[in-house]
Design a protein around this motif. Sequence first.
Motif, PDB file in Angstrom:
ATOM      1  N   LYS A  58       0.857  -1.186   0.000  1.00  0.00           N
ATOM      2  CA  LYS A  58       0.000   0.000   0.000  1.00  0.00           C
ATOM      3  C   LYS A  58       0.892   1.234   0.000  1.00  0.00           C
ATOM      4  O   LYS A  58       2.067   1.156   0.340  1.00  0.00           O
ATOM      5  N   PRO A  59       0.363   2.392  -0.365  1.00  0.00           N
ATOM      6  CA  PRO A  59       1.191   3.595  -0.488  1.00  0.00           C
ATOM      7  C   PRO A  59       1.698   4.096   0.862  1.00  0.00           C
ATOM      8  O   PRO A  59       1.096   3.861   1.909  1.00  0.00           O
ATOM      9  N   ALA A  60       2.810   4.799   0.804  1.00  0.00           N
ATOM     10  CA  ALA A  60       3.349   5.509   1.968  1.00  0.00           C
ATOM     11  C   ALA A  60       3.479   6.975   1.574  1.00  0.00           C
ATOM     12  O   ALA A  60       4.564   7.557   1.577  1.00  0.00           O
ATOM     13  N   LEU A  61       2.358   7.579   1.215  1.00  0.00           N
ATOM     14  CA  LEU A  61       2.339   8.944   0.683  1.00  0.00           C
ATOM     15  C   LEU A  61       1.430   9.887   1.459  1.00  0.00           C
ATOM     16  O   LEU A  61       1.569  11.105   1.356  1.00  0.00           O
ATOM     17  N   GLY A  62       0.512   9.347   2.216  1.00  0.00           N
ATOM     18  CA  GLY A  62      -0.482  10.195   2.860  1.00  0.00           C
ATOM     19  C   GLY A  62       0.060  10.966   4.051  1.00  0.00           C
ATOM     20  O   GLY A  62       0.879  10.466   4.819  1.00  0.00           O
ATOM     21  N   GLN A  63      -0.425  12.172   4.212  1.00  0.00           N
ATOM     22  CA  GLN A  63       0.001  13.030   5.314  1.00  0.00           C
ATOM     23  C   GLN A  63      -0.250  12.381   6.672  1.00  0.00           C
ATOM     24  O   GLN A  63       0.610  12.384   7.550  1.00  0.00           O
ATOM     25  N   ARG A  64      -1.430  11.800   6.852  1.00  0.00           N
ATOM     26  CA  ARG A  64      -1.772  11.223   8.148  1.00  0.00           C
ATOM     27  C   ARG A  64      -0.831  10.087   8.516  1.00  0.00           C
ATOM     28  O   ARG A  64      -0.508   9.876   9.681  1.00  0.00           O
ATOM     29  N   PHE A  65      -0.369   9.340   7.526  1.00  0.00           N
ATOM     30  CA  PHE A  65       0.571   8.246   7.766  1.00  0.00           C
ATOM     31  C   PHE A  65       1.971   8.771   8.073  1.00  0.00           C
ATOM     32  O   PHE A  65       2.619   8.322   9.019  1.00  0.00           O
ATOM     33  N   LEU A  66       2.430   9.744   7.317  1.00  0.00           N
ATOM     34  CA  LEU A  66       3.819  10.169   7.389  1.00  0.00           C
ATOM     35  C   LEU A  66       4.149  11.022   8.603  1.00  0.00           C
ATOM     36  O   LEU A  66       5.302  11.038   9.058  1.00  0.00           O
ATOM     37  N   ILE A  67       3.185  11.764   9.150  1.00  0.00           N
ATOM     38  CA  ILE A  67       3.512  12.635  10.280  1.00  0.00           C
ATOM     39  C   ILE A  67       3.255  11.969  11.629  1.00  0.00           C
ATOM     40  O   ILE A  67       3.568  12.542  12.680  1.00  0.00           O
ATOM     41  N   GLU A  68       2.740  10.754  11.623  1.00  0.00           N
ATOM     42  CA  GLU A  68       2.534  10.031  12.874  1.00  0.00           C
ATOM     43  C   GLU A  68       3.839   9.420  13.370  1.00  0.00           C
ATOM     44  O   GLU A  68       4.819   9.305  12.628  1.00  0.00           O
ATOM     45  N   ARG A  69       3.844   9.011  14.628  1.00  0.00           N
ATOM     46  CA  ARG A  69       5.035   8.368  15.191  1.00  0.00           C
ATOM     47  C   ARG A  69       5.320   7.076  14.440  1.00  0.00           C
ATOM     48  O   ARG A  69       4.429   6.294  14.112  1.00  0.00           O
TER      49      ARG A  69
END
Length: 485
Positions: free
Chosen positions: A94-105
Amino acid sequence: MAVPTAYQGNTSAAVPEWLNKGDNAWQMVSATLVGLQSVPGLVILYGSIVKKKWAVNSAFMALYAFAAVWICWVTWAYNMSFGDKLVPFWGKAKPALGQRFLIERAALPATTHLYHNGTVETAMSTPYLPMASVVYFQCSFAAITVVLLAGSLLGRMNIKAWMAFVPLWLTFSYTVGAFSLWGGGFLFQWGVIDYSGGYVIHLSSGIAGLTAAYWVGPRTASDRERFPPNNVLLVLAGAGLLWMGWAGFNGGAPYAANIDASMAVLNTHVCAATSLLMWTTLDVVFFKKPSVIGAVQGMMTGLVCITPGAGLVQGWAAMVMGILSGSIPWFTMMVVHRRWSFLQNIDDTLGVFHTHAVAGFLGGAATGLFAEPVLCALFLPVTHSRGGVYGGVGGVQLLKQVVGAGFVVAWNAVVTTAICAAIRFVVPLRMSEDQLKIGDDEVHGEEAYALWGDGEALELTTHGPPNSQLESQRPHVPTGVTQNV
């Protein structure tokens, strides 16, 4: 005046309570150091260590791979390597591009380590970093793996076939090794040690490179007989970027700026220096001359060998590993390769099998012997881990290391073969005879640099009147044939 959102809170809304600024800074620096090993490090080294007629093509293979891996990594490959488990050796794409995913711990969900009875031994790995930093760091690792693999194929692989090979190999080979050993897969759960990529990166690239070289076929006879570097000083520049970049390669593995990272960086330099000196000594003893290219190979084998256990062994063990990595790969390259017809028939251009596969396996096995219990406790999720020389359960560790290496070797040989077979149904794996004969000028329409007079002739040919007397009298001789080194 209202305070901007980014600067609200005790320090900043962009600095949540869980973020460790020092760890995050070191992680991004480490990722950048690893990236510099590929671009410009291996771009320079590859473009300089080959004949002049292959300089552009070799450098471009590295540059293309670095760019292609980035897009594949954030689109699907990161989560196949470090995401939720799909099967015991693979994560869910699955992608690793979304803001919610990338700024989380940061969190590696499959890394919860379990006892045999299913109870939790070590909780999920959650570094004090945002996911974006982990995605960045691990992408630089994935990219350099494919770039290293390219070293086996320089001087004859069809560039269009290489463009297809990179995303396919990343997807079906690299992600499997990364998930199995680092992302929480079955080798991770079993306790196989790979501190920073001796198996995931070096053993896999060495075996895949040798396998792909078999299917692509050899260079021309003239290239195999004589293939001098076109610029030895730039080879050293590229090698220097590799050596110093390895501080980020091994120092970033703990995902923290901690004492384990410091041990890893120090051991990396000790092993590399010892290996370089050992390789050079053997060159002098047996060939009567110290070889600059040999010294670079010795440096490389030392860096590769220490990688599986960089933060887990004591300084004396790093020196022992340097002696081994400067002698055993030297022996396999200089003696075994020349006497074993199987290796003679496979044209591994830069000897990646010896410098990465042999050295990577050697490092993994040595880690199974020398991994120090206190240092293991600072890094590994498996409690009571130790090398064989420390007794207790350490004797089993060497067996785990050998079995883990066996899986990496078998998977890469089979999958790389399947990828090459699939690609050649679409485009040839090997360049045409004209391209093999001429080189860069035929493949790319470009040359690395002009020797005396080349520039003037090219200027007149390119910009002069199409029917000029000069053009009509000038014989058509491809520059790549007459002026290669």
